[in-house]
Design a protein around this motif. Structure first.
Motif, PDB file in Angstrom:
ATOM      1  N   LEU A   1       0.951  -1.297  -0.126  1.00 61.35           N
ATOM      2  CA  LEU A   1      -0.005   0.040  -0.070  1.00 61.35           C
ATOM      3  C   LEU A   1       0.988   1.158  -0.023  1.00 61.35           C
ATOM      4  CD1 LEU A   1      -1.169  -2.267   2.157  1.00 61.35           C
ATOM      5  CD2 LEU A   1      -2.946  -0.738   2.478  1.00 61.35           C
ATOM      6  N   VAL A   2       0.372   2.207  -0.710  1.00 62.48           N
ATOM      7  CA  VAL A   2       1.451   3.533  -0.904  1.00 62.48           C
ATOM      8  C   VAL A   2       0.280   4.786  -0.537  1.00 62.48           C
ATOM      9  CG1 VAL A   2       2.755   4.949  -2.349  1.00 62.48           C
ATOM     10  CG2 VAL A   2       3.090   2.355  -2.125  1.00 62.48           C
ATOM     11  N   GLU A   3       0.400   5.476   0.480  1.00 64.11           N
ATOM     12  CA  GLU A   3      -0.575   6.514   0.278  1.00 64.11           C
ATOM     13  C   GLU A   3       0.312   7.837  -0.044  1.00 64.11           C
ATOM     14  OE1 GLU A   3      -0.784   4.465   4.535  1.00 64.11           O
ATOM     15  OE2 GLU A   3       0.826   4.858   3.287  1.00 64.11           O
ATOM     16  N   SER A   4      -0.582   8.797  -0.221  1.00 66.56           N
ATOM     17  CA  SER A   4      -0.039   9.978  -1.051  1.00 66.56           C
ATOM     18  C   SER A   4      -1.215  11.035  -0.823  1.00 66.56           C
ATOM     19  CB  SER A   4       0.258   9.879  -2.431  1.00 66.56           C
ATOM     20  OG  SER A   4      -0.865   9.510  -3.092  1.00 66.56           O
ATOM     21  N   GLY A   5      -0.649  12.363  -1.084  1.00 67.54           N
ATOM     22  CA  GLY A   5      -1.539  13.343  -0.865  1.00 67.54           C
ATOM     23  C   GLY A   5      -1.740  14.038   0.494  1.00 67.54           C
ATOM     24  N   GLY A   6      -0.687  13.755   1.263  1.00 67.78           N
ATOM     25  CA  GLY A   6      -0.805  14.723   2.570  1.00 67.78           C
ATOM     26  C   GLY A   6       0.078  15.910   2.428  1.00 67.78           C
ATOM     27  N   GLY A   7       0.088  16.669   3.435  1.00 66.72           N
ATOM     28  CA  GLY A   7       0.867  18.077   3.216  1.00 66.72           C
ATOM     29  C   GLY A   7       0.323  18.887   4.246  1.00 66.72           C
ATOM     30  N   LEU A   8       0.476  20.259   3.928  1.00 66.63           N
ATOM     31  CA  LEU A   8       0.423  21.120   5.071  1.00 66.63           C
ATOM     32  C   LEU A   8      -0.669  22.086   4.407  1.00 66.63           C
ATOM     33  CD1 LEU A   8       1.122  23.161   7.475  1.00 66.63           C
ATOM     34  CD2 LEU A   8       2.563  24.367   5.928  1.00 66.63           C
ATOM     35  N   VAL A   9      -1.858  22.317   5.422  1.00 61.94           N
ATOM     36  CA  VAL A   9      -3.103  23.127   4.695  1.00 61.94           C
ATOM     37  C   VAL A   9      -3.618  23.912   5.938  1.00 61.94           C
ATOM     38  CG1 VAL A   9      -4.724  21.106   5.584  1.00 61.94           C
ATOM     39  CG2 VAL A   9      -5.285  22.749   3.929  1.00 61.94           C
ATOM     40  N   GLN A  10      -4.223  25.044   5.726  1.00 60.91           N
ATOM     41  CA  GLN A  10      -4.838  25.883   7.035  1.00 60.91           C
ATOM     42  C   GLN A  10      -6.062  25.362   7.024  1.00 60.91           C
ATOM     43  OE1 GLN A  10      -5.144  29.835   5.071  1.00 60.91           O
ATOM     44  NE2 GLN A  10      -3.081  30.443   5.940  1.00 60.91           N
ATOM     45  N   ALA A  11      -6.250  25.481   8.495  1.00 63.79           N
ATOM     46  CA  ALA A  11      -7.711  25.275   9.077  1.00 63.79           C
ATOM     47  C   ALA A  11      -8.825  25.362   8.267  1.00 63.79           C
ATOM     48  CB  ALA A  11      -7.879  25.643  10.511  1.00 63.79           C
ATOM     49  N   GLY A  12      -9.885  24.371   8.056  1.00 64.24           N
ATOM     50  CA  GLY A  12     -10.863  24.719   7.149  1.00 64.24           C
ATOM     51  C   GLY A  12     -10.717  24.507   5.664  1.00 64.24           C
ATOM     52  N   GLY A  13      -9.506  24.108   5.371  1.00 64.55           N
ATOM     53  CA  GLY A  13      -9.053  23.457   4.102  1.00 64.55           C
ATOM     54  C   GLY A  13      -9.254  22.077   4.063  1.00 64.55           C
ATOM     55  N   SER A  14      -8.944  21.485   2.612  1.00 64.34           N
ATOM     56  CA  SER A  14      -9.261  20.221   2.233  1.00 64.34           C
ATOM     57  C   SER A  14      -8.089  19.641   1.712  1.00 64.34           C
ATOM     58  CB  SER A  14     -10.357  20.262   1.212  1.00 64.34           C
ATOM     59  OG  SER A  14     -11.787  20.741   1.786  1.00 64.34           O
ATOM     60  N   LEU A  15      -8.015  18.283   1.917  1.00 64.87           N
ATOM     61  CA  LEU A  15      -7.011  17.537   1.300  1.00 64.87           C
ATOM     62  C   LEU A  15      -7.528  16.270   0.878  1.00 64.87           C
ATOM     63  CD1 LEU A  15      -3.787  17.797   3.560  1.00 64.87           C
ATOM     64  CD2 LEU A  15      -3.940  18.677   1.010  1.00 64.87           C
ATOM     65  N   ARG A  16      -6.978  15.576  -0.070  1.00 65.95           N
ATOM     66  CA  ARG A  16      -7.714  14.207  -0.647  1.00 65.95           C
ATOM     67  C   ARG A  16      -6.310  13.261  -0.566  1.00 65.95           C
ATOM     68  NH1 ARG A  16     -10.469  11.394  -5.745  1.00 65.95           N
ATOM     69  NH2 ARG A  16      -8.318  11.897  -6.716  1.00 65.95           N
ATOM     70  N   LEU A  17      -6.363  12.281   0.294  1.00 66.56           N
ATOM     71  CA  LEU A  17      -5.206  11.048   0.488  1.00 66.56           C
ATOM     72  C   LEU A  17      -5.974  10.053  -0.594  1.00 66.56           C
ATOM     73  CD1 LEU A  17      -4.793  10.934   4.431  1.00 66.56           C
ATOM     74  CD2 LEU A  17      -3.949  12.700   2.582  1.00 66.56           C
TER      75      LEU A  17
ATOM     76  N   GLN B   1     -11.160  11.961   1.561  1.00 71.51           N
ATOM     77  CA  GLN B   1     -11.445  13.242   1.369  1.00 71.51           C
ATOM     78  C   GLN B   1     -11.610  13.802   2.751  1.00 71.51           C
ATOM     79  OE1 GLN B   1     -11.574  14.987  -1.644  1.00 71.51           O
ATOM     80  NE2 GLN B   1     -11.589  16.773  -0.239  1.00 71.51           N
ATOM     81  N   MET B   2     -10.783  14.876   2.915  1.00 71.24           N
ATOM     82  CA  MET B   2     -10.771  15.573   4.118  1.00 71.24           C
ATOM     83  C   MET B   2     -11.384  16.969   4.072  1.00 71.24           C
ATOM     84  SD  MET B   2      -7.638  13.744   6.089  1.00 71.24           S
ATOM     85  CE  MET B   2      -6.437  14.376   4.957  1.00 71.24           C
ATOM     86  N   ASN B   3     -12.422  17.405   4.495  1.00 70.61           N
ATOM     87  CA  ASN B   3     -12.948  18.786   4.420  1.00 70.61           C
ATOM     88  C   ASN B   3     -12.983  19.382   5.740  1.00 70.61           C
ATOM     89  OD1 ASN B   3     -13.316  18.449   1.669  1.00 70.61           O
ATOM     90  ND2 ASN B   3     -15.285  17.733   1.768  1.00 70.61           N
ATOM     91  N   SER B   4     -13.074  20.781   5.755  1.00 69.67           N
ATOM     92  CA  SER B   4     -13.118  21.365   7.094  1.00 69.67           C
ATOM     93  C   SER B   4     -12.300  20.923   8.047  1.00 69.67           C
ATOM     94  CB  SER B   4     -14.519  21.227   7.505  1.00 69.67           C
ATOM     95  OG  SER B   4     -15.527  21.800   6.602  1.00 69.67           O
ATOM     96  N   LEU B   5     -11.026  20.906   7.671  1.00 71.76           N
ATOM     97  CA  LEU B   5      -9.745  20.438   8.447  1.00 71.76           C
ATOM     98  C   LEU B   5      -9.647  21.360   9.712  1.00 71.76           C
ATOM     99  CD1 LEU B   5      -7.535  18.922   5.912  1.00 71.76           C
ATOM    100  CD2 LEU B   5      -8.477  17.685   7.531  1.00 71.76           C
ATOM    101  N   LYS B   6      -9.342  20.580  10.771  1.00 69.90           N
ATOM    102  CA  LYS B   6      -9.092  21.169  12.024  1.00 69.90           C
ATOM    103  C   LYS B   6      -7.619  20.814  12.314  1.00 69.90           C
ATOM    104  CE  LYS B   6     -13.890  20.161  13.618  1.00 69.90           C
ATOM    105  NZ  LYS B   6     -14.809  19.577  14.610  1.00 69.90           N
ATOM    106  N   PHE B   7      -7.052  21.909  13.272  1.00 68.06           N
ATOM    107  CA  PHE B   7      -5.816  21.649  13.897  1.00 68.06           C
ATOM    108  C   PHE B   7      -5.800  20.304  14.565  1.00 68.06           C
ATOM    109  CE2 PHE B   7      -1.857  22.499  15.622  1.00 68.06           C
ATOM    110  CZ  PHE B   7      -1.736  22.079  16.755  1.00 68.06           C
ATOM    111  N   GLU B   8      -6.705  19.797  15.185  1.00 69.88           N
ATOM    112  CA  GLU B   8      -6.552  18.291  15.959  1.00 69.88           C
ATOM    113  C   GLU B   8      -6.573  17.069  14.752  1.00 69.88           C
ATOM    114  OE1 GLU B   8      -8.681  21.030  16.551  1.00 69.88           O
ATOM    115  OE2 GLU B   8     -10.891  20.113  16.961  1.00 69.88           O
ATOM    116  N   ASP B   9      -6.975  17.625  13.557  1.00 65.96           N
ATOM    117  CA  ASP B   9      -6.681  16.346  12.534  1.00 65.96           C
ATOM    118  C   ASP B   9      -5.117  16.231  12.066  1.00 65.96           C
ATOM    119  OD1 ASP B   9      -9.534  17.956  11.033  1.00 65.96           O
ATOM    120  OD2 ASP B   9      -9.414  16.021  12.071  1.00 65.96           O
TER     121      ASP B   9
END
Length: 129
Positions: A4-20, A82-90
Motif C-alpha cells: 500500500l502506498v499513501e499519497s496526498g498529505g501536506g500542510l493545509v490551513q484550518a478549514g481547508g481540504s485534502l484528498r489522500l 477526502q478530508m474537508n473542514s480540516l481542524k488543527f486536531e486532525d
C-alpha cells in the motif's frame, strides 16, 4: 505480497481540504475491506473510517463524521480519504490498511487496527491554525 502506498498529505490551513490516496498492489483489491487510521504525536493510533469491499458502505469515527469521506475505485485499486473542514486536531500521520478477511460487514471488528493485515507507510497531514 500486498503493498500500500499513501499519497496526498501536506500542510493545509484550518478549514481547508485534502484528498489522500491509497494505491494497493498485490492480491484482489475488490476483496479487501479498506480502513483509514491516524496517529498524532504522543497519541495512540486511532480509527478514522472504513469502506466496504464494494464501496457502498462506509463507517466513520465521530470525530470526522460529516467532514471526511472514504471512497474507492476498484478498477484502479485505489482508496481515497477526502478530508474537508480540516481542524488543527486532525494533524497526524494517516495510514490506510487492508483487511483480507472473508466478512463483508463493517462491524466493530473493522474499527480495530489488529483486524488489518497490511498497512501503508503513512502520509503526514499538518493543519495550521
Amino acid at each position: 505480497q500486498v503493498q500500500l502506498v499513501e499519497s496526498g498529505g501536506g500542510l493545509v490551513q484550518a478549514g481547508g481540504s485534502l484528498r489522500l490516496s491509497c494505491a494497493v498492489s498485490g492480491g484482489t483489491f475488490s476483496s479487501y475491506i479498506m480502513g483509514w487510521f491516524r496517529q498524532a504525536p504522543g497519541k495512540e493510533r486511532e480509527f478514522v473510517g472504513v469502506v466496504s469491499k464494494s464501496g457502498q458502505t462506509t463507517y466513520y469515527a465521530d470525530s470526522v463524521k460529516g467532514r471526511f469521506t472514504i471512497s474507492r475505485d476498484n478498477p484502479k485499486n485505489t482508496a481515497y480519504l477526502q478530508m474537508n473542514s480540516l481542524k488543527f486536531e486532525d494533524t497526524a500521520v494517516y495510514y490506510c490498511a487492508v483487511d483480507r478477511g472473508p466478512g463483508s460487514g463493517l462491524g466493530p471488528r473493522s474499527r480495530l487496527g489488529a483486524s488489518y493485515d497490511y498497512w501503508g507507510q503513512g502520509t503526514q497531514v499538518t493543519v495550521s491554525s
